[in-house]
Design an enzyme around this catalytic site. Structure first.
Site, PDB file in Angstrom:
ATOM      1  CG  HIS A  54      -3.627   0.521  -5.395  1.00 13.21           C
ATOM      2  ND1 HIS A  54      -4.081   1.691  -5.960  1.00 13.21           N
ATOM      3  CD2 HIS A  54      -2.700   0.033  -6.268  1.00 13.21           C
ATOM      4  CE1 HIS A  54      -3.465   1.903  -7.111  1.00 13.21           C
ATOM      5  NE2 HIS A  54      -2.627   0.911  -7.322  1.00 13.21           N
ATOM      6  CG  ASP A  79      -7.014   5.262  -9.058  1.00 12.87           C
ATOM      7  OD1 ASP A  79      -7.050   4.055  -8.742  1.00 12.87           O
ATOM      8  OD2 ASP A  79      -7.900   5.836  -9.708  1.00 12.87           O
TER       9      ASP A  79
END
Length: 480
Positions: free
Chosen positions: A454, A458
Site C-alpha cells: 500500500h 492504491d
C-alpha cells in the site's frame, strides 16, 4: 597477486555465504577451476578461479557471510604448477605453502584484527579510509537495517546511526553491527553486566543493565522518526518474548541457511511493506473445459497443462494493462518496470524457491507451460541457477492439491504484489441462461487473493488488476 572477490551473483543479491572451500592454501589451481561454493538467498553456485596460480591465502571461513566485493582468497598467478612442491615426509609447512603477503589477522581478543576492514562506527578510522559515516535512510528517515541487525544492535548497545552498512543500498546487516561492537572494545559492554544481551535479562537484578535496552530504543526512536519496529525473538516495548524452557520430548531444529534466509526475507517484507489483501471469486467453468479438452495432448508431449499456467497468462495480461503492480519501491521513489517477469513459487528439496518466467506477457499458454515445467524440474533436481531466480517483477503462488479456500501471501521483495491461488471447488453459481434469464449451475470456482504494497499501490489500482485477472479467466479466451 590476484584478489578473488565475491561477485554480484544475480540481481538484488548483496551478500553470500561461504558454504564450502574446494581448495586449500598452497594448492595450485587452473583457470576456471572451482575454488569455493557460495550460497545466496537465490541459489548455491561455485566460484571459478579467474586465473591459474597458487592459493596463497584464504581469508573467508566456511559459514561466514560476506558482502559483494569482499576478498575471499588470494592467488599468486606467477606461480607455476611445476614449482609447487608436494608435501612429503621431509617437507615442511613453509615448503608446501607460499608465505602470505598480507598481515595475518590477530586473535579475536585483539581489537587490531578489525583494522583490516575499517569499521565505519569509528569516526577516525572511517575518515582515514574515506568512508561516509551517515547511513542510508529509508523513505521515513530511519536507518536502513535488517531485523537481525536491529536485534544485534539492542543486544550489543550499538548506535545504528554510526554504523556503515554493507548491504544493498547501504542497508546495515547483522555482521556490520557485530563488527562495530567489536571495534568499540570493552566500552560496548557495561563492566558490571556479565551477560552480553541485557534485553533478555530480568529487569530486577541490575538497574544499569535494565536501562541499556531503553537507551538503545531511545536511539532507534530518535533516528527512525518515532517508530521502533518489533524485534524478532526479543519483543516490542514493554513486551518481551519469554525465554524457552526445555521440556522432555521437545526437538530443537536448527535453522538451515535456506530457512534463515527465508525467515529474514519474510520478516523484512512484513516490516517494509504495509500489506493489504483483496480477494476475488473466479468462475473457472470455461477455462476448465478448455483444459480438459487439451490436457491429454499436452501430456503426450511431456507437459502438464495446469490451472497455474492459465492463471499466469491472465496475470501477465492484467499486469500489462495495470502497470502499477509491476513496480518496486526505492528509498524515496518507485520505478515501474518495463518487462513483465513473473516469479512462480515452486517447492524444492531445500525449500520454497521462486524461479522467474521472463517477459511472460509475450508468451502464450504453451510457452508458459514449458517455462513452468523446465524451471520446476531444475528446482526439484537442485540445478536451479541464480539467473533463474532473479528479476521477478510480480509473483504467483499455488498452494497445491491440498490447499485451502484462500490465503494472503507475504509479498516477495522487492515486488509490490503477489497473487495466491486458492482451492478449486465445485460450487452453486447463478449464470445467465440461453434466453438471458438467470439459472443455477454447478461450476468450478476459485478464490484468488492479491496481497499488495500500500505504499505505492492504491486500492483502485489493485482492484482493477484483480478484476481483470478474473475477467480473463472467466472468459476463457486462450490459445492452447
Amino acid at each position: 597477486m590476484i584478489d578473488v572477490t565475491l561477485p554480484q551473483l544475480g540481481e538484488s543479491v548483496s551478500e553470500g555465504t561461504v558454504t564450502k572451500w574446494l581448495v586449500r592454501e598452497g594448492d595450485f589451481v587452473q583457470k576456471d577451476q572451482p575454488l569455493v561454493e557460495i550460497g545466496t538467498d537465490k541459489a548455491d553456485s561455485e566460484l571459478p578461479a579467474p586465473s591459474a596460480g597458487r592459493v596463497t591465502q584464504i581469508l573467508a571461513k566456511e559459514g561466514e557471510t560476506l558482502a559483494v566485493n569482499a576478498v575471499l582468497c588470494r592467488l599468486d598467478e606467477s606461480a607455476q604448477s611445476s614449482t609447487a612442491p608436494q608435501a612429503g615426509p621431509g617437507a615442511s609447512a613453509s615448503d608446501v605453502r607460499a608465505p602470505a603477503p598480507a598481515p595475518v589477522p590477530a586473535p579475536p581478543s585483539a581489537p587490531a584484527a578489525v583494522v583490516a576492514r575499517p569499521p565505519a562506527s569509528s569516526p577516525s578510522l572511517a575518515a582515514a579510509a574515506g568512508l561516509e559515516i551517515a547511513s542510508s535512510r529509508s523513505v521515513t528517515g530511519g536507518t536502513l537495517a535488517t531485523p537481525t541487525a536491529r536485534k544485534a544492535a539492542l543486544e550489543n548497545e550499538v548506535n545504528l546511526d554510526s554504523v556503515q552498512g554493507s548491504g544493498e543500498r547501504g542497508r546495515i546487516t547483522r555482521d556490520d553491527v557485530l563488527r562495530a561492537a567489536a571495534s568499540n572494545g570493552p566500552q560496548a559492554v557495561p563492566p558490571p553486566a556479565p551477560a552480553p544481551a541485557p534485553v533478555a535479562a530480568p529487569p530486577a537484578p541490575a538497574p544499569a543493565a535494565a536501562r541499556a535496552p531503553a537507551a538503545a530504543l531511545t536511539q532507534l526512536i530518535n533516528q527512525g522518526g518515532g517508530f521502533v519496529p518489533p524485534v524478532p525473538g526479543v519483543g516490542y516495548g514493554s513486551f518481551k518474548v519469554p525465554a524457552y524452557k526445555p521440556n522432555e520430548g521437545d526437538k530443537v531444529v536448527p535453522f538451515s541457511r535456506r530457512r534463515r534466509i527465508t525467515a529474514d526475507h519474510m520478516t523484512y517484507s512484513k516490516f517494509a511493506s504495509p500489506h493489504v489483501v483483496t480477494v476475488a471469486e473466479i468462475d473457472l467453468n470455461k477455462v476448465s473445459q478448455l483444459r480438459d479438452a487439451h490436457k491429454d495432448r499436452y501430456k503426450k508431449e511431456g507437459h502438464a497443462l495446469t490451472m497455474l499456467a492459465f492463471v499466469t497468462v491472465a496475470v501477465a495480461r492484467a499486469l500489462r494493462e495495470n502497470m502499477a503492480l509491476n513496480a518496486r519501491v526505492l528509498d524515496d521513489a518507485y520505478v515501474v518496470m518495463k518487462d513483465i517477469n513473473i516469479g512462480v513459487a515452486v517447492d524444492s528439496p531445500d525449500g520454497l524457491v521462486v524461479p522467474v518466467i521472463r517477459r511472460a506477457d509475450e508468451l502464450g499458454v504453451r510457452g508458459i507451460v514449458r517455462g513452468i515445467d523446465e524451471l520446476a524440474k531444475r528446482a526439484r533436481s537442485g540445478k536451479i541457477t541464480v539467473d533463474d531466480l532473479s528479476g521477478a517483477t510480480f509473483s504467483v503462488t499455488n498452494p497445491g492439491l491440498k490447499g485451502n479456500l484462500f490465503g494472503g501471501a507475504i509479498i516477495n521483495q522487492p515486488n509490490v504484489g503477489i497473487l495466491r491461488m486458492g482451492e478449486i471447488q465445485k460450487r452453486v453459481v447463478v449464470v445467465e441462461g440461453p434466453g438471458g434469464e438467470d439459472v443455477i449451475a454447478i461450476h468450478p470456482v476459485m478464490y484468488a487473493a492479491l496481497s499488495y504494497d500500500h505504499r505505492i499501490v492504491d486500492g483502485v489500482a489493485a482492484n482493477n488488476f484483480l478484476w481483470r485477472v478474473a475477467d480473463v479467466l472467466e472468459k476463457g479466451e486462450f490459445e492452447v
